[in-house]
Design a protein around this motif. Structure first.
Motif, mmCIF file in Angstrom:
data_model
loop_
_atom_site.group_PDB
_atom_site.id
_atom_site.type_symbol
_atom_site.label_atom_id
_atom_site.label_comp_id
_atom_site.label_asym_id
_atom_site.label_seq_id
_atom_site.Cartn_x
_atom_site.Cartn_y
_atom_site.Cartn_z
ATOM 1 N N LEU A 88 -4.034 9.268 1.842
ATOM 2 C CA LEU A 88 -3.952 9.064 3.291
ATOM 3 C C LEU A 88 -3.454 7.651 3.563
ATOM 4 C CD1 LEU A 88 -7.364 10.489 4.600
ATOM 5 C CD2 LEU A 88 -5.099 11.402 5.077
ATOM 6 N N ASP A 89 -2.239 7.537 4.065
ATOM 7 C CA ASP A 89 -1.680 6.204 4.276
ATOM 8 C C ASP A 89 -1.911 5.756 5.719
ATOM 9 O OD1 ASP A 89 -0.407 3.837 3.885
ATOM 10 O OD2 ASP A 89 1.540 4.691 3.319
ATOM 11 N N GLU A 90 -2.829 4.812 5.894
ATOM 12 C CA GLU A 90 -3.179 4.245 7.208
ATOM 13 C C GLU A 90 -3.340 5.303 8.297
ATOM 14 O OE1 GLU A 90 -1.705 0.541 8.466
ATOM 15 O OE2 GLU A 90 -0.806 0.021 6.538
ATOM 16 N N PRO A 91 -4.292 6.216 8.096
ATOM 17 C CA PRO A 91 -4.431 7.304 9.082
ATOM 18 C C PRO A 91 -4.887 6.821 10.455
ATOM 19 C CG PRO A 91 -6.235 7.334 7.521
ATOM 20 C CD PRO A 91 -5.271 6.316 7.015
ATOM 21 N N LYS A 117 0.830 -1.213 0.000
ATOM 22 C CA LYS A 117 0.000 0.000 0.000
ATOM 23 C C LYS A 117 0.864 1.262 0.000
ATOM 24 C CE LYS A 117 -1.902 -1.283 3.879
ATOM 25 N NZ LYS A 117 -1.158 -2.537 4.098
ATOM 26 N N THR A 118 1.834 1.270 0.922
ATOM 27 C CA THR A 118 2.694 2.458 1.005
ATOM 28 C C THR A 118 3.465 2.662 -0.288
ATOM 29 O OG1 THR A 118 2.903 2.205 3.387
ATOM 30 C CG2 THR A 118 4.594 3.494 2.288
ATOM 31 N N THR A 119 3.930 1.563 -0.857
ATOM 32 C CA THR A 119 4.677 1.669 -2.108
ATOM 33 C C THR A 119 3.784 2.232 -3.210
ATOM 34 O OG1 THR A 119 5.925 -0.245 -1.371
ATOM 35 C CG2 THR A 119 6.192 0.399 -3.665
ATOM 36 N N PRO A 159 1.867 10.759 4.783
ATOM 37 C CA PRO A 159 2.570 9.481 4.903
ATOM 38 C C PRO A 159 2.204 8.716 6.179
ATOM 39 C CG PRO A 159 4.061 11.286 5.392
ATOM 40 C CD PRO A 159 2.767 11.905 4.969
ATOM 41 N N GLU A 160 2.395 7.432 6.097
ATOM 42 C CA GLU A 160 2.059 6.555 7.209
ATOM 43 C C GLU A 160 2.881 6.900 8.451
ATOM 44 O OE1 GLU A 160 2.852 2.572 6.054
ATOM 45 O OE2 GLU A 160 2.113 1.681 7.902
ATOM 46 N N GLU A 161 4.176 7.159 8.249
ATOM 47 C CA GLU A 161 5.033 7.450 9.411
ATOM 48 C C GLU A 161 4.867 8.893 9.861
ATOM 49 O OE1 GLU A 161 5.669 6.832 6.283
ATOM 50 O OE2 GLU A 161 7.776 6.341 6.013
HETATM 51 MG MG LIG Z 1 2.441 0.847 4.714
#
Ligand SMILES: [Mg+2]
Ligand SMILES: Nc1ncnc2c1ncn2[C@@H]1O[C@H](COP(=O)(O)OP(=O)(O)O)[C@@H](O)[C@H]1O
Lengths: 233, 620
Positions: free
Chosen positions: A157-160, A40-42, A82-84
């Motif tokens: 929105l990455d894994e908010p 997903k992030t990629t 980003p997720e992080e």
């Molecule tokens: Mg990810």
């Protein structure tokens, strides 16, 4: 509005995304679902060109953006959360927002600091605090607010909902619903349906970088076996 | 009391230029992650350009205008360097850009020589500020008072820019996570260029401002560089208040040092630095470098493989050709070959810890020159036989490396690198200032080999055996379990610790071994030349080794050797010309831009492309 066409992305020699193709229409919330490590992030990074797809194209508002510098992609109206989180921990909340600020863009809401503080009242109280003093939930809000300062027409929105308290997750749901009402298009990644169920129109499910399902939320609900096979509970 | 105050004031005045140069270096590093070694060169340019402008522009307005214009002009030159030299190599492996900045140093040195000539230039005095004022009876130059007043304003302006403006916010954000800044729509290329312009302009301003005190000369670039590194390390990389405080501490100390300990002014600076780092490893205001925080995803490291049969045969043939040299080549060529061999061993020793261990040392000359000095001191003061003195060279250098390594390895990344440089400079200044024992600037002479080694050809074989032997020994260690542990510590310290490797100890041993081998090279060197001078301990010597390792290729074991042979060979040809630095500098820059994998790496990639080699095969 956004279209991925047979994307293949790599980290060094590791082939991480495999012929990924999907599209998001204006005003939709698309949920990109898959377990940890699915890609997903990629996918998000491949859209932002933070990872350059080796083959395939990403089209945004009719323009081919593959291979463009990330700042140009952002300038076209794509906002990345980003997720992080990656907030600037040494900068204050206000300064973090300043980094995200971009000139007004036609056809999208022009956000001001005050509008964002209305949307995220917790941040208003902490406007002069440094990023590192914020709680996880506050950091997540700041990441979203910072991206909105760029007046995007499309938000990634990455894994908010990852690692934040349930109350704040509920607040996030309301925020996304409001963004949608404002006409924003959203690509949201999640490992399960809890959060996505409340906001998504369509879903894309990936596993090991390959697309396993594409369809509306109703269609996915009609196939519980797919959900069980590819998603976390 | 009056003298005390006067000295503090002089120190504060001297701190100005130092602060400006250091803050520029610090800003540039923060955003671009490049340690701009050429920063001292921009400072020097500021002085020269300021000097020329002051000749043309009249009066007080002309004087101060010249200083401002010099800063601006240097900023423009900085932009030129950034765009032409650095931009093409931002995507190259980390620290590779260093080599490009070495190239810039050489080019600027020769351009300055070409334009302003070899003579030191006496700086004009500031109109209206010629005399002294008396404070409690002590004379203080009026210009010092002016500097005292100006510096805080420059610092304040800089502080305002960095903390209160959008540009400053972006700079600070990029210092932390430049990729994210880009993903938010900010063009990093402009940010980089802008910061480079600002940083170099500050250096130029510093250079022009100190003209009435120090004038302009061709040594300014390296002379300020050491002090600047010390200031940046003491203050904390990326911290402006830190740079200011450290510049003041160092300058004031220096003024007192000149009065009370004239023999040890240079040493004093490093002692203070080591003390500060013992207590605060990342400087007074610095924060810890988090590895990989700004990391780029590059190609995965290729595993080093032991050489195949073909390669062994090739190397064997090469050594045989060398060994047969006395049959076909002149004595002069044998002397040159000896030089090259010694240098290759020196480079290979740095390559061992840098390539395999990821330990980038800026001060490897400490052990080369150190070894040479150990042997020379034994001969000069203990009348020891050559054999004993020679054996003590690697041993002494190795011991020094263990001690220095123990301190430096408390830090990582750029702090580690700067600390190694500081230690090297400490040793250099000890040797330079302790003239009674070391001969100071005059060096130690008459250090000749034993009777049985006097013959050029015999010495050539002696050097050949030990250099090739040393290089093979290093290779052997690289492929031993110790070598694997060292690489594991480089690639992922945490994982290596988890598998039971004591990473710090492995790295310390590697540092010690590299120092020993450099000492061996130094021992060979001193007896081949018959003398040794402090410049074998200089930054420039450490840079030579770094250039060679990077040019040869960090990722291939043959890199150090190939780079050494190439560099010495080219240098030998180039030094015959007057402006060889210019040519060498340009050559380095071109190689860096065209062959970012180094000579060996690029040759191998080319060979793979045309199908001469299988992918992933190590040719070394
Ligand atoms: Mg990810
Ligand atoms: N920087 C990287 N280098 C190498 N492999 C990576 C990197 N980032 C992610 N991966 C790998 O790529 C795959 C997909 O990761 P990711 O896109 O982060 O998945 P998700 O976001 O769905 O959890 C995983 O197998 C992961 O290990």
């Amino acid at each position: 509005m956004l279209e991925l066409n047979a994307i293949n992305s790599f980290y060094g020699k590791a082939h991480v995304l495999n012929d990924l193709s999907f599209a998001a229409e204006r005003g939709q919330v698309v949920a990109l679902l898959g377990r940890n490590g699915a890609g997903k992030t990629t996918t998000m990074k491949s859209i932002m060109q933070l990872v350059r797809p080796k083959t395939g194209t990403v089209t945004f508002q009719g323009h081919n953006i593959t291979g463009l510098a990330s700042h140009k992609v952002a300038k076209m109206g794509l906002g990345y959360v980003p997720e992080e989180r990656r907030i600037f921990t040494d900068l204050t909340v206000l300064e973090n927002l300043e980094v995200g600020r971009q000139p007004p863009r036609e056809g999208t809401v022009t956000w001001t600091q005050d509008m964002l503080f209305d949307l995220f009242p917790n941040l208003a109280e902490r406007r002069d605090n440094r990023g590192k003093a914020l709680s996880g939930g506050e950091q997540q809000m700041l990441t979203i607010a910072r991206t909105l300062m760029g007046n995007p027409s499309f938000v990634l929105l990455d894994e908010p909902s990852e690692g934040i308290a349930p109350v704040i997750v509920e607040q996030m749901v309301r925020v996304i619903q409001q963004l949608k009402a404002d006409g924003l298009t959203v690509l949201l990644s999640e490992q399960n349906l809890h959060f996505a169920r409340a906001v998504a129109d369509t879903t894309v499910i990936i596993e090991s970088g390959s697309q396993k399902f594409t369809g509306t939320l109703d269609e996915l609900n009609a196939h519980p076996e797919i959900r069980d096979a590819y998603l976390s509970v | 009391m009056g003298l005390f105050i006067a000295q503090v004031l002089t120190g504060l005045a001297n701190a100005g230029a130092l602060f400006m140069v250091a803050s520029g270096l610090s800003l540039i590093f923060g955003v671009t992650r490049i340690v701009n070694f050429a920063h001292g060169s921009f400072y020097m340019l500021g002085a020269y350009i300021g000097y020329t402008l002051m000749q043309v522009l009249p009066g007080a307005v002309g004087f101060w205008g010249a200083i401002l214009l010099a800063g601006l002009a240097v900023g423009v030159l900085g932009v030129l360097v950034e765009v032409l030299v650095l931009r093409p190599v931002y995507r190259a492996p980390e620290l590779f850009q260093l080599v490009a900045t070495f190239g810039v140093i050489l080019v600027i040195q020769d351009l300055a020589l070409l334009i302003w000539g070899p003579e030191d230039l006496l700086g004009p005095r500031a109109p209206g500020l010629r005399g002294v004022v008396r404070i409690m009876g002590e004379p203080i130059p009026k210009y010092d008072i002016a500097l005292l007043v100006i510096t805080p304003f420059v610092a304040l302006g800089l502080w305002y820019l960095i903390t209160k403006t959008r540009v400053g916010v972006l700079v600070r954000a990029a210092t932390q996570d430049r990729e994210m800044v880009g993903a938010l729509g900010v063009n990093q290329a402009w940010l980089f260029t802008g910061v480079f312009a600002l940083g170099t302009a500050l250096a130029g301003l510093g250079g022009a401002l100190q003209l009435p005190k120090g004038g302009a000369d061709l040594m300014m670039d390296f002379n300020i560089l050491t002090a600047v590194f010390v200031v940046v390390v003491i203050g904390g990389m990326g911290s402006l208040p830190g740079a200011y405080l450290a510049a003041v501490i160092i300058s004031v100390l220096n003024v007192f040092g000149v009065t009370y300990l004239p023999q040890s002014t240079l040493v004093l600076m490093f002692v203070v630095m080591v003390l500060v780092l013992m207590i605060r490893p990342y400087g007074l205001f610095g924060r810890e470098e988090v590895a990989g925080e700004h990391g780029q995803v590059g190609e995965p490291e290729r595993p080093f493989k032991p050489a195949g049969l073909q390669v062994r045969l090739l190397v064997g043939a090469g050594v045989a050709t060398l060994a047969a040299m006395p049959l076909y080549a002149s004595t002069f060529s044998q002397v040159l070959a000896t030089d090259i061999l010694i240098f290759c061993l020196f480079a290979a020793s740095l390559h061992f810890m840098l390539g395999l261990g990821g330990l980038v040392s800026f001060g490897h000359a400490a052990f080369f020159g150190g070894g040479a000095y150990v042997a020379a001191l034994m001969v000069t003061h203990a009348d020891s036989p050559m054999e004993l003195a020679f054996i003590l060279a690697p041993i002494g250098a190795g011991l020094a490396a263990l001690i220095i390594g123990w301190v430096c390895l408390r830090l990582t990344g750029v702090y580690f690198a700067m600390l190694t440089l500081a230690f090297a400079q400490l040793i250099w200044s000890l040797v330079f200032q302790w003239g009674d024992v070391t001969g100071g600037d005059d060096g130690l002479v008459g250090i000749w080999p034993a009777e049985w080694l006097k013959e050029t050809t015999v010495f050539f074989y002696f050097a050949l055996t030990l250099s090739v032997g040393g290089i093979i020994a290093l290779r052997h260690v690289a492929h031993s379990p110790f070598g694997y542990a060292l690489r594991a510590a480089r690639d992922s310290a945490r994982q290596a610790e988890a598998t039971g490797i004591n990473t710090k100890r492995v790295q310390l041993l590697a540092f010690g071994l590299a120092g020993t081998m450099a000492g061996l090279a130094g021992g060979l060197f001193v007896f081949s030349k018959g003398s040794v001078f402090p410049n074998e301990l200089e930054i420039a010597r450490s840079f030579d080794a770094l250039i060679v390792v990077f040019l040869g290729g960090v990722k291939t074991l043959a890199g150090g050797v190939a780079g050494g042979a190439f560099f010495k060979g080219v240098e030998d040809i180039l030094v015959r010309f007057e402006y060889w630095r210019l040519a060498l500098g340009l050559l380095i820059i071109v190689v860096v831009i065209l062959a970012p994998d180094g000579i060996v790496g690029s040759l191998r990639k080319a060979a793979e492309r045309v199908g001469l080699l299988k992918r992933g095969e190590d040719t070394t």
